[in-house]
Design an enzyme around this catalytic site. Structure first.
Site, PDB file in Angstrom:
ATOM      1  N   HIS A  58      54.310  70.361   9.241  1.00  0.00           N
ATOM      2  CA  HIS A  58      52.923  70.276   8.781  1.00  0.00           C
ATOM      3  C   HIS A  58      52.857  70.643   7.297  1.00  0.00           C
ATOM      4  CE1 HIS A  58      52.758  74.659   8.886  1.00  0.00           C
ATOM      5  NE2 HIS A  58      53.225  74.627  10.104  1.00  0.00           N
TER       6      HIS A  58
HETATM    7  P1  TYD Z   1      52.275  76.900  13.456  1.00  0.00           P
HETATM    8  O1  TYD Z   1      51.730  77.255  12.108  1.00  0.00           O
HETATM    9  O2  TYD Z   1      52.198  75.465  13.870  1.00  0.00           O
HETATM   10  O3  TYD Z   1      53.776  77.407  13.557  1.00  0.00           O
HETATM   11  P2  TYD Z   1      55.119  76.783  12.976  1.00  0.00           P
HETATM   12  O4  TYD Z   1      54.777  76.056  11.721  1.00  0.00           O
HETATM   13  O5  TYD Z   1      56.016  77.913  12.726  1.00  0.00           O
HETATM   14  O6  TYD Z   1      55.732  75.880  13.993  1.00  0.00           O
HETATM   15  O7  TYD Z   1      51.564  77.805  14.551  1.00  0.00           O
HETATM   16  C1  TYD Z   1      51.968  77.792  15.895  1.00  0.00           C
HETATM   17  C2  TYD Z   1      50.824  78.323  16.731  1.00  0.00           C
HETATM   18  O8  TYD Z   1      50.552  79.678  16.403  1.00  0.00           O
HETATM   19  C3  TYD Z   1      49.532  77.553  16.540  1.00  0.00           C
HETATM   20  O9  TYD Z   1      48.921  77.425  17.812  1.00  0.00           O
HETATM   21  C4  TYD Z   1      48.696  78.440  15.686  1.00  0.00           C
HETATM   22  C5  TYD Z   1      49.201  79.826  15.988  1.00  0.00           C
HETATM   23  N1  TYD Z   1      49.165  80.719  14.818  1.00  0.00           N
HETATM   24  C6  TYD Z   1      48.230  81.754  14.779  1.00  0.00           C
HETATM   25  O10 TYD Z   1      47.423  81.940  15.707  1.00  0.00           O
HETATM   26  N2  TYD Z   1      48.229  82.583  13.691  1.00  0.00           N
HETATM   27  C7  TYD Z   1      49.083  82.424  12.654  1.00  0.00           C
HETATM   28  O11 TYD Z   1      49.061  83.200  11.673  1.00  0.00           O
HETATM   29  C8  TYD Z   1      50.023  81.333  12.706  1.00  0.00           C
HETATM   30  C9  TYD Z   1      50.984  81.099  11.579  1.00  0.00           C
HETATM   31  C10 TYD Z   1      50.021  80.506  13.799  1.00  0.00           C
END
Ligand code: TYD
Length: 143
Positions: A58
């Site tokens: 993303h």
């Molecule tokens: P995401 O940012 O997509 O993680 P990555 O890029 O590491 O794969 O987030 C994964 C999930 O966690 C998504 O459902 C949102 C949640 N999340 C939070 O609730 N708080 C946060 O600070 C972060 C980074 C993610």
């Protein structure tokens, strides 16, 4: 919300963190407003990542981040829509600053890798481009 910025991967950079080293081990530290080029509003970390798993996938519209390999190693692919670069992080005294509007993919996690991320805002799903085509459409608007 403000308009998303357009960025270049050259704006992303490795930041050397201080190291206090002696025969009892190493100590590094990060001070707000001194070592990180944005106000720190949130800290999160990835851990227990299964072998072969990929994170990221993303871009953020406005969020600034600093990635640190607190333990182990992983690769971060950065993509500004024009150029791509992969950075291997494996030292807890290096931080990778990632500016807004950079698509990133994080993979090649070693066992026991811990990826700590300092972030400039609270979590906000509205700040994400989770679809690469949507991200590219935004980039192209500014070409
Ligand atoms: P995401 O940012 O997509 O993680 P990555 O890029 O590491 O794969 O987030 C994964 C999930 O966690 C998504 O459902 C949102 C949640 N999340 C939070 O609730 N708080 C946060 O600070 C972060 C980074 C993610």
């Amino acid at each position: 919300m403000s308009k998303p910025l357009i960025s270049r991967i050259d704006q992303c950079k490795i930041i050397d963190l201080p190291i206090i080293n002696n025969n009892r081990g190493n100590l590094s530290f990060i001070e707000a407003d001194r070592h990180v080029p944005f106000p720190i509003k949130r800290v999160y970390y990835l851990y227990d990542v299964p072998g072969g798993a990929e994170r990221g996938g993303h871009a953020h519209k406005l969020l600034h981040q600093l990635f640190i390999a607190m333990s182990g190693s992983f690769d971060i692919l950065l993509d500004d829509g024009h150029a791509k670069k992969t950075i291997h992080l494996n030292r807890s005294y290096y931080g990778l600053y990632v500016c807004p509007m950079i698509w990133r993919e994080i993979n090649n996690f070693s066992s026991n890798a811990v990826c700590m991320v300092l972030a400039s805002t609270y979590y906000d799903e509205e700040d994400y481009f989770r679809n690469y085509a949507d991200f590219m459409n935004q980039v192209k608007k500014y070409e």
